[in-house]
Design an enzyme around this catalytic site. Structure first.
Site, PDB file in Angstrom:
ATOM      1  N   GLY A  33      47.857  42.466  42.996  1.00  0.00           N
ATOM      2  CA  GLY A  33      46.998  41.854  43.996  1.00  0.00           C
ATOM      3  C   GLY A  33      46.179  40.749  43.363  1.00  0.00           C
ATOM      4  CD  GLN A  54      41.231  38.484  41.303  1.00  0.00           C
ATOM      5  OE1 GLN A  54      41.967  38.798  42.231  1.00  0.00           O
ATOM      6  NE2 GLN A  54      41.242  39.096  40.137  1.00  0.00           N
ATOM      7  CB  CYS A  67      39.877  43.654  38.179  1.00  0.00           C
ATOM      8  SG  CYS A  67      39.598  42.106  39.054  1.00  0.00           S
ATOM      9  CG  LEU A  68      45.020  40.244  37.619  1.00  0.00           C
ATOM     10  CD1 LEU A  68      45.823  39.237  38.420  1.00  0.00           C
ATOM     11  CD2 LEU A  68      45.822  40.779  36.449  1.00  0.00           C
ATOM     12  CG  HIS A  87      40.637  45.720  43.532  1.00  0.00           C
ATOM     13  ND1 HIS A  87      40.280  46.391  42.379  1.00  0.00           N
ATOM     14  CD2 HIS A  87      40.746  44.405  43.187  1.00  0.00           C
ATOM     15  CE1 HIS A  87      40.169  45.501  41.392  1.00  0.00           C
ATOM     16  NE2 HIS A  87      40.454  44.300  41.846  1.00  0.00           N
ATOM     17  CD  GLU A  88      43.323  42.098  44.951  1.00  0.00           C
ATOM     18  OE1 GLU A  88      42.638  41.077  44.748  1.00  0.00           O
ATOM     19  OE2 GLU A  88      43.755  42.803  44.018  1.00  0.00           O
ATOM     20  CG  HIS A 119      38.299  40.164  44.064  1.00  0.00           C
ATOM     21  ND1 HIS A 119      37.575  39.921  42.921  1.00  0.00           N
ATOM     22  CD2 HIS A 119      39.335  40.947  43.680  1.00  0.00           C
ATOM     23  CE1 HIS A 119      38.155  40.530  41.889  1.00  0.00           C
ATOM     24  NE2 HIS A 119      39.224  41.172  42.327  1.00  0.00           N
TER      25      HIS A 119
HETATM   26 ZN    ZN Z   1      40.430  42.357  41.138  1.00  0.00          ZN
END
Ligand code: ZN
Length: 173
Positions: free
Chosen positions: A45, A50, A94-95, A137-138, A141
């Site tokens: 995701g 991000q 998370c990235l 989660h996304e 953001h």
């Molecule tokens: Zn994330």
């Protein structure tokens, strides 16, 4: 094109994102680039903030692994209604959260997802388990929330001190 991933503690990750108002060619290209960046990372995701664009656009492929075919879903202006019990989403990462930090997070077990795709088609469905966690989660953001904002205070303090040391080393090197 693979985009640079913005990492914590960048202040832009804590901002609320603006709605997508028009499906321009630029938005389509951004979605394509986000998809490429997600698989390259690799991740399941990614949200526009991000990659430095604070708009309400996410890409998810919760069941992807390197052995399975890709099935990316681009979601524009997603809205979640949380349903069911609070359960544990295990070992989220998370990235945008450095040092490969992972922690359990409390999430709703089910969600109702309302969004559109890039062609303006309406999406309205319910998901549960991992895909529901991934969406929470996304979508977090898009409201400037990271999973580390949802962990215990002590773990967060310890993580923040690790990140500070890591940044110092990185800046010194
Ligand atoms: Zn994330």
């Amino acid at each position: 094109m693979i985009l640079d991933i913005v990492t914590y503690p960048a202040p832009s990750l804590a901002e609320k994102c603006a709605p997508v108002t028009e499906m321009t060619e630029e938005i389509r290209q951004l979605a394509a680039d986000m998809t490429e960046t997600m698989y390259d990372a690799p991740g399941v995701g990614i949200a526009a903030p991000q990659v430095g664009r604070n708009i309400r656009l996410i890409v998810v492929d919760p069941y992807w692994s390197k052995e399975t075919p890709r099935n990316p879903r681009v979601l524009v202006n997603p809205v979640l209604t949380l349903l069911g019990e609070q359960v544990t989403s295990e070992q989220e990462g998370c990235l945008s959260v450095p040092l490969n930090f992972r922690a359990d997070v409390k999430r709703a077990e089910r969600v109702r997802l309302q969004a559109t795709d890039l062609d303006g088609n309406v999406i309205d469905e319910e998901l549960e388990g991992f895909p529901a966690f991934c969406l929470q989660h996304e979508c977090d953001h898009l409201d400037g929330v990271l999973f580390i904002d949802r962990i215990g205070r002590l773990r967060r303090v310890m993580y923040d001190s690790k990140v500070k040391k890591w940044q110092k080393r990185r800046n010194a090197g």
